[in-house]
Design a protein around this motif. Structure first.
Motif, PDB file in Angstrom:
ATOM      1  N   LYS A 117       6.777   7.904 -12.673  1.00 53.30           N
ATOM      2  CA  LYS A 117       8.114   7.571 -13.611  1.00 53.30           C
ATOM      3  C   LYS A 117       8.836   6.074 -12.728  1.00 53.30           C
ATOM      4  CE  LYS A 117       9.803  12.069 -15.007  1.00 53.30           C
ATOM      5  NZ  LYS A 117      10.735  13.194 -14.664  1.00 53.30           N
ATOM      6  N   ALA A 118       8.381   6.090 -11.719  1.00 60.43           N
ATOM      7  CA  ALA A 118       9.254   4.955 -10.886  1.00 60.43           C
ATOM      8  C   ALA A 118       8.622   3.595 -11.633  1.00 60.43           C
ATOM      9  CB  ALA A 118       8.963   4.885  -9.369  1.00 60.43           C
ATOM     10  N   PHE A 119       7.173   3.388 -11.873  1.00 59.40           N
ATOM     11  CA  PHE A 119       6.577   2.225 -12.311  1.00 59.40           C
ATOM     12  C   PHE A 119       6.960   2.033 -13.793  1.00 59.40           C
ATOM     13  CE2 PHE A 119       4.094   2.329  -8.619  1.00 59.40           C
ATOM     14  CZ  PHE A 119       4.178   1.416  -7.999  1.00 59.40           C
ATOM     15  N   LEU A 120       7.793   3.098 -14.488  1.00 60.57           N
ATOM     16  CA  LEU A 120       8.351   2.624 -15.748  1.00 60.57           C
ATOM     17  C   LEU A 120       9.634   2.475 -15.945  1.00 60.57           C
ATOM     18  CD1 LEU A 120       6.611   5.756 -17.671  1.00 60.57           C
ATOM     19  CD2 LEU A 120       5.870   3.272 -17.808  1.00 60.57           C
ATOM     20  N   ASP A 121      10.262   2.395 -14.561  1.00 59.96           N
ATOM     21  CA  ASP A 121      11.973   2.343 -14.538  1.00 59.96           C
ATOM     22  C   ASP A 121      12.225   0.782 -14.725  1.00 59.96           C
ATOM     23  OD1 ASP A 121      14.494   2.149 -12.966  1.00 59.96           O
ATOM     24  OD2 ASP A 121      14.094   4.438 -12.946  1.00 59.96           O
ATOM     25  N   PRO A 122      13.146   0.495 -15.412  1.00 58.03           N
ATOM     26  CA  PRO A 122      13.574  -0.778 -15.548  1.00 58.03           C
ATOM     27  C   PRO A 122      14.022  -1.468 -14.358  1.00 58.03           C
ATOM     28  CG  PRO A 122      14.503   0.515 -17.319  1.00 58.03           C
ATOM     29  CD  PRO A 122      13.963   1.354 -16.141  1.00 58.03           C
ATOM     30  N   ARG A 123      14.583  -0.516 -13.401  1.00 56.30           N
ATOM     31  CA  ARG A 123      15.185  -1.266 -12.091  1.00 56.30           C
ATOM     32  C   ARG A 123      14.139  -1.790 -11.218  1.00 56.30           C
ATOM     33  NH1 ARG A 123      19.104   3.857 -11.682  1.00 56.30           N
ATOM     34  NH2 ARG A 123      17.272   4.635 -12.861  1.00 56.30           N
ATOM     35  N   VAL A 124      12.863  -0.901 -11.272  1.00 56.40           N
ATOM     36  CA  VAL A 124      11.509  -1.398 -10.405  1.00 56.40           C
ATOM     37  C   VAL A 124      10.920  -2.682 -11.385  1.00 56.40           C
ATOM     38  CG1 VAL A 124       9.347  -0.770  -9.786  1.00 56.40           C
ATOM     39  CG2 VAL A 124      11.158   0.843  -9.616  1.00 56.40           C
ATOM     40  N   ILE A 125      11.074  -2.667 -12.478  1.00 59.84           N
ATOM     41  CA  ILE A 125      10.267  -3.830 -13.165  1.00 59.84           C
ATOM     42  C   ILE A 125      11.125  -5.102 -13.061  1.00 59.84           C
ATOM     43  CG2 ILE A 125       9.584  -4.877 -15.406  1.00 59.84           C
ATOM     44  CD1 ILE A 125       9.070  -1.661 -16.243  1.00 59.84           C
ATOM     45  N   GLN A 148       5.644  14.501  -6.232  1.00 57.22           N
ATOM     46  CA  GLN A 148       5.433  13.463  -5.597  1.00 57.22           C
ATOM     47  C   GLN A 148       4.716  12.373  -6.533  1.00 57.22           C
ATOM     48  OE1 GLN A 148       3.911  12.173  -1.253  1.00 57.22           O
ATOM     49  NE2 GLN A 148       2.305  13.238  -2.339  1.00 57.22           N
ATOM     50  N   ARG A 149       3.470  12.949  -7.032  1.00 58.13           N
ATOM     51  CA  ARG A 149       2.900  11.899  -7.915  1.00 58.13           C
ATOM     52  C   ARG A 149       3.665  11.692  -9.086  1.00 58.13           C
ATOM     53  NH1 ARG A 149      -2.329  11.237  -9.639  1.00 58.13           N
ATOM     54  NH2 ARG A 149      -3.017  11.368  -7.478  1.00 58.13           N
ATOM     55  N   GLU A 150       4.604  12.508  -9.675  1.00 64.85           N
ATOM     56  CA  GLU A 150       5.420  12.270 -10.945  1.00 64.85           C
ATOM     57  C   GLU A 150       6.375  11.253 -10.681  1.00 64.85           C
ATOM     58  OE1 GLU A 150       8.102  14.738 -14.219  1.00 64.85           O
ATOM     59  OE2 GLU A 150       7.619  15.786 -12.183  1.00 64.85           O
ATOM     60  N   GLY A 151       6.857  11.422  -9.369  1.00 61.62           N
ATOM     61  CA  GLY A 151       7.901  10.521  -9.102  1.00 61.62           C
ATOM     62  C   GLY A 151       7.422   9.089  -8.919  1.00 61.62           C
ATOM     63  N   TYR A 152       6.095   8.831  -8.830  1.00 64.27           N
ATOM     64  CA  TYR A 152       5.679   7.394  -8.677  1.00 64.27           C
ATOM     65  C   TYR A 152       5.184   6.997 -10.067  1.00 64.27           C
ATOM     66  CZ  TYR A 152       5.322   6.765  -3.588  1.00 64.27           C
ATOM     67  OH  TYR A 152       5.733   6.760  -2.249  1.00 64.27           O
ATOM     68  N   GLU A 207      15.192  15.452  -5.121  1.00 64.49           N
ATOM     69  CA  GLU A 207      15.548  13.989  -4.747  1.00 64.49           C
ATOM     70  C   GLU A 207      14.408  12.932  -4.589  1.00 64.49           C
ATOM     71  OE1 GLU A 207      17.002  13.960  -0.536  1.00 64.49           O
ATOM     72  OE2 GLU A 207      18.752  15.083  -1.037  1.00 64.49           O
ATOM     73  N   PHE A 208      13.222  13.904  -5.049  1.00 64.21           N
ATOM     74  CA  PHE A 208      11.766  12.797  -5.188  1.00 64.21           C
ATOM     75  C   PHE A 208      11.871  11.793  -5.982  1.00 64.21           C
ATOM     76  CE2 PHE A 208       9.557  16.591  -3.003  1.00 64.21           C
ATOM     77  CZ  PHE A 208       8.611  16.147  -2.526  1.00 64.21           C
ATOM     78  N   ALA A 209      12.106  11.995  -7.356  1.00 66.86           N
ATOM     79  CA  ALA A 209      12.009  10.756  -8.217  1.00 66.86           C
ATOM     80  C   ALA A 209      13.030   9.770  -7.891  1.00 66.86           C
ATOM     81  CB  ALA A 209      12.173  11.357  -9.598  1.00 66.86           C
ATOM     82  N   GLU A 210      14.137   9.915  -7.488  1.00 63.01           N
ATOM     83  CA  GLU A 210      15.418   9.111  -7.254  1.00 63.01           C
ATOM     84  C   GLU A 210      15.037   8.374  -6.010  1.00 63.01           C
ATOM     85  OE1 GLU A 210      20.179   8.609  -6.757  1.00 63.01           O
ATOM     86  OE2 GLU A 210      19.147  10.717  -6.894  1.00 63.01           O
ATOM     87  N   SER A 211      14.542   9.086  -4.882  1.00 65.77           N
ATOM     88  CA  SER A 211      14.262   8.556  -3.754  1.00 65.77           C
ATOM     89  C   SER A 211      12.972   7.435  -3.697  1.00 65.77           C
ATOM     90  CB  SER A 211      13.694   9.473  -2.486  1.00 65.77           C
ATOM     91  OG  SER A 211      15.119  10.399  -2.471  1.00 65.77           O
ATOM     92  N   ILE A 212      11.945   8.013  -4.392  1.00 65.98           N
ATOM     93  CA  ILE A 212      10.724   7.152  -4.770  1.00 65.98           C
ATOM     94  C   ILE A 212      11.213   5.868  -5.377  1.00 65.98           C
ATOM     95  CG2 ILE A 212       8.618   7.033  -5.928  1.00 65.98           C
ATOM     96  CD1 ILE A 212       8.032   9.799  -5.208  1.00 65.98           C
ATOM     97  N   ARG A 213      11.986   5.907  -6.657  1.00 70.42           N
ATOM     98  CA  ARG A 213      12.296   4.697  -7.077  1.00 70.42           C
ATOM     99  C   ARG A 213      13.245   3.616  -6.357  1.00 70.42           C
ATOM    100  NH1 ARG A 213      16.914   6.182 -10.565  1.00 70.42           N
ATOM    101  NH2 ARG A 213      17.778   5.573  -8.786  1.00 70.42           N
ATOM    102  N   VAL A 233       0.997  -1.134  -0.005  1.00 70.02           N
ATOM    103  CA  VAL A 233      -0.114   0.003   0.129  1.00 70.02           C
ATOM    104  C   VAL A 233       0.888   1.250   0.104  1.00 70.02           C
ATOM    105  CG1 VAL A 233      -1.710   1.282   1.458  1.00 70.02           C
ATOM    106  CG2 VAL A 233      -1.895  -1.073   1.411  1.00 70.02           C
ATOM    107  N   ILE A 234       0.720   2.063  -0.941  1.00 67.82           N
ATOM    108  CA  ILE A 234       1.486   3.477  -0.787  1.00 67.82           C
ATOM    109  C   ILE A 234       0.571   4.391  -0.590  1.00 67.82           C
ATOM    110  CG2 ILE A 234       2.613   4.871  -2.815  1.00 67.82           C
ATOM    111  CD1 ILE A 234       3.105   2.618  -4.783  1.00 67.82           C
ATOM    112  N   ALA A 235       0.756   5.149   0.575  1.00 67.32           N
ATOM    113  CA  ALA A 235       0.200   6.017   1.296  1.00 67.32           C
ATOM    114  C   ALA A 235       0.625   7.361   1.333  1.00 67.32           C
ATOM    115  CB  ALA A 235      -0.334   5.380   2.717  1.00 67.32           C
ATOM    116  N   VAL A 236       0.245   8.351   0.323  1.00 65.09           N
ATOM    117  CA  VAL A 236       0.842   9.605   0.351  1.00 65.09           C
ATOM    118  C   VAL A 236       0.006  10.601   0.775  1.00 65.09           C
ATOM    119  CG1 VAL A 236       1.864   8.703  -1.980  1.00 65.09           C
ATOM    120  CG2 VAL A 236      -0.407   9.915  -2.145  1.00 65.09           C
ATOM    121  N   ASP A 237       0.676  11.503   1.290  1.00 66.11           N
ATOM    122  CA  ASP A 237       0.133  12.946   1.840  1.00 66.11           C
ATOM    123  C   ASP A 237      -0.310  13.840   0.944  1.00 66.11           C
ATOM    124  OD1 ASP A 237      -0.359  15.008   3.682  1.00 66.11           O
ATOM    125  OD2 ASP A 237       1.619  15.250   4.399  1.00 66.11           O
ATOM    126  N   VAL A 238      -1.633  14.322   0.983  1.00 65.81           N
ATOM    127  CA  VAL A 238      -2.058  15.154   0.248  1.00 65.81           C
ATOM    128  C   VAL A 238      -2.657  16.496   1.105  1.00 65.81           C
ATOM    129  CG1 VAL A 238      -2.653  13.714  -1.811  1.00 65.81           C
ATOM    130  CG2 VAL A 238      -4.371  13.944   0.197  1.00 65.81           C
TER     131      VAL A 238
END
Length: 267
Positions: A55-63, A49-53, A218-224, A32-37
């Motif tokens: 992008k993360a699900f398109l990242d080859p390292r996550v896949i 924050q949203r853009e980070g997630y 740091e948002f995108a990198e940290s989320i990934r 469960v990804i629970a994000v503060d809004v």
């Protein structure tokens, strides 16, 4: 039940799985990804924050982390939260087993509107997220809540009490705190030790960790990186510290800040 189990053991038979378990899909991770809004998150922070997630699900390292699991698939739900009764399931449980499903998750996140709500209840987010695991159709080797935010709990029960309730159910809580710049303009509700607060009052359970974000860049990198660590379940880098035995920051610090604000103390 005890007699039946003894009879199965004596005859060398294995008791069948209950019907509800047979209907569940085995996955490596239920997440469960629970994000503060809450309103303390400005529009730029929420967009990053949203853009980070997205992008993360398109990242080859996550896949790759997903595909390398024992089952090669995970189940993910995405929740937005703010006050004690303000939690919304933006994306309900979605099975991700490769590039196509990960791209679907990314597209759904990109299309969904971002809520903006009042107050900050980490405890409400944790209790709400913990209930989402019940009868969700999946049976994971691990169950994790990934909670992010830019301030301490200031509504509902204390964060540490909610944490203890959730981890008693076998759920791990990881944190992604957005730590304010101590040299920048600070409001009464900012906490420059938010990383320590998360470590001592929010995260918990087997393998729990917190990865602080200290700047927008740091948002995108940290989320990934956080997703890769959660999915792979591998050894954490030394820079990520786990929960401490006794809090170094009072776990009711957010509630104290709120009371100060209501009493007219607005430095």
């Amino acid at each position: 039940m005890a007699v039946a189990m003894c009879l199965f053991a004596a005859t060398g038979l294995v008791a069948p799985e209950p019907a509800w378990a047979q209907d569940e899909t085995a996955v490596d991770l239920e997440l469960v990804i629970a994000v503060d809004v809450s309103l303390s998150m400005d529009l730029d922070e929420q967009a990053l924050q949203r853009e980070g997630y997205v992008k993360a699900f398109l990242d080859p390292r996550v896949i790759n982390a997903i595909e390398q699991g024992i089952h090669g698939k995970i189940a993910v739900a995405y929740v937005e939260w703010a006050g004690a009764i303000s939690q919304y399931v933006t994306i309900n449980w979605l099975q991700i087993d490769g590039k196509a499903a990960a791209a679907e998750m990314s597209a759904l996140l990109a299309e969904a509107p971002i809520a903006r709500l009042r107050r900050t209840s980490i405890s409400g987010a944790l209790i709400f997220s913990g209930k989402l695991f019940e009868n969700n159709g999946y049976r994971g080797l691990r169950r994790v809540i990934d909670v992010s935010g830019d301030g301490p709990n200031n509504q509902g029960s204390r964060a540490d009490l909610a944490r203890d309730t959730v981890i008693s159910q076998g759920i791990t809580i990881n944190g992604l705190p957005f730590v304010p710049d101590p040299d920048g303009p600070l409001s009464l509700f900012d906490l420059t030790e938010l990383d320590i607060y998360y470590e001592d009052c929010v995260i918990g359970g087997p393998g729990a960790f917190s990865l602080p974000v200290r700047s927008a860049s740091e948002f995108a990198e940290s989320i990934r990186n956080k997703l890769v660590l959660e999915i792979a379940g591998t050894q954490r880098p030394k820079l990520i510290r786990t929960s401490a035995a006794s809090p170094r920051v009072p776990c009711d610090i957010g509630e104290r800040q709120w009371h100060m604000f209501m009493d007219g103390d607005r430095p």
